[in-house]
Design an enzyme around this catalytic site. Structure first.
Site, mmCIF file in Angstrom:
data_model
loop_
_atom_site.group_PDB
_atom_site.id
_atom_site.type_symbol
_atom_site.label_atom_id
_atom_site.label_comp_id
_atom_site.label_asym_id
_atom_site.label_seq_id
_atom_site.Cartn_x
_atom_site.Cartn_y
_atom_site.Cartn_z
ATOM 1 N N CYS A 1 0.870 -1.175 0.000
ATOM 2 C CA CYS A 1 0.000 0.000 0.000
ATOM 3 C C CYS A 1 0.908 1.227 0.000
ATOM 4 O O CYS A 1 2.097 1.098 -0.266
ATOM 5 C CB CYS A 1 -0.998 -0.028 1.159
ATOM 6 S SG CYS A 1 -0.347 0.156 2.814
ATOM 7 N N HIS B 1 12.200 -14.370 13.738
ATOM 8 C CA HIS B 1 11.913 -14.173 15.158
ATOM 9 C C HIS B 1 10.426 -14.140 15.498
ATOM 10 O O HIS B 1 10.065 -14.391 16.656
ATOM 11 C CB HIS B 1 12.560 -12.880 15.656
ATOM 12 C CG HIS B 1 14.044 -12.998 15.768
ATOM 13 N ND1 HIS B 1 14.789 -12.160 16.544
ATOM 14 C CD2 HIS B 1 14.922 -13.863 15.206
ATOM 15 C CE1 HIS B 1 16.060 -12.498 16.462
ATOM 16 N NE2 HIS B 1 16.163 -13.532 15.647
#
Length: 151
Positions: free
Chosen positions: A65, A98
């Site tokens: 976007c 992570h």
């Protein structure tokens, strides 16, 4: 891998660069729109792009976007989606390693075209750091989906 790709009207100018980067790595693109710069609502594109991931029809998704902010906010409201903001390669990799991200969002107004191939490559090559600490943290992230708002 199959990668769902979606962009709103603001992200559309970067969408082809993202598609090219995905395909250059040998992955298949699931195009979830939009197909022009005509205005559309980013929550609709985000939901359509994340749906193949949650349905098991795509391995990951990339949202584009204007800034990436709207897409990441919408994506992270969807059960089963963990979306990271990736305006450079390191964050794209770390979101997966992570945080077990299955989606990234990019801002077409902010990401230089020259970085797109490395951002996409890092996101798609990354694997979850399968250790006790990361599992515990991702379990806590997933538990947040079950909170009830208090007023």
């Amino acid at each position: 891998m199959r990668i769902a790709l979606g962009a709103d009207h603001a992200g559309y100018p970067l969408k082809d660069a993202v598609r090219t980067a995905i395909e250059a790595l040998g992955h298949e693109v699931v195009d979830c729109g939009t197909h022009s710069t005509d205005p559309v609502d980013f929550p609709d594109i985000t939901q359509a792009t994340c749906a193949p991931v949650t349905a098991g029809e795509a391995d990951r998704a990339i949202l584009v976007c204007g800034t990436g902010q709207g897409a990441i906010m919408a994506a992270n409201k969807l059960p089963g989606i963990r979306c990271g903001l990736a305006h450079e390669p390191y964050s794209a990799h770390q979101a997966v390693e992570h945080d077990d991200a299955n989606v990234i969002a990019m801002g077409a107004w902010l990401v230089p075209h020259a970085l797109v191939p490395s951002i996409v490559a890092e996101f798609l090559a990354a694997t979850f750091d399968d250790d006790e600490d990361t599992h515990r943290r991702v379990d806590k992230l997933n538990a947040l989906d079950h909170l009830t708002p208090t007023h």
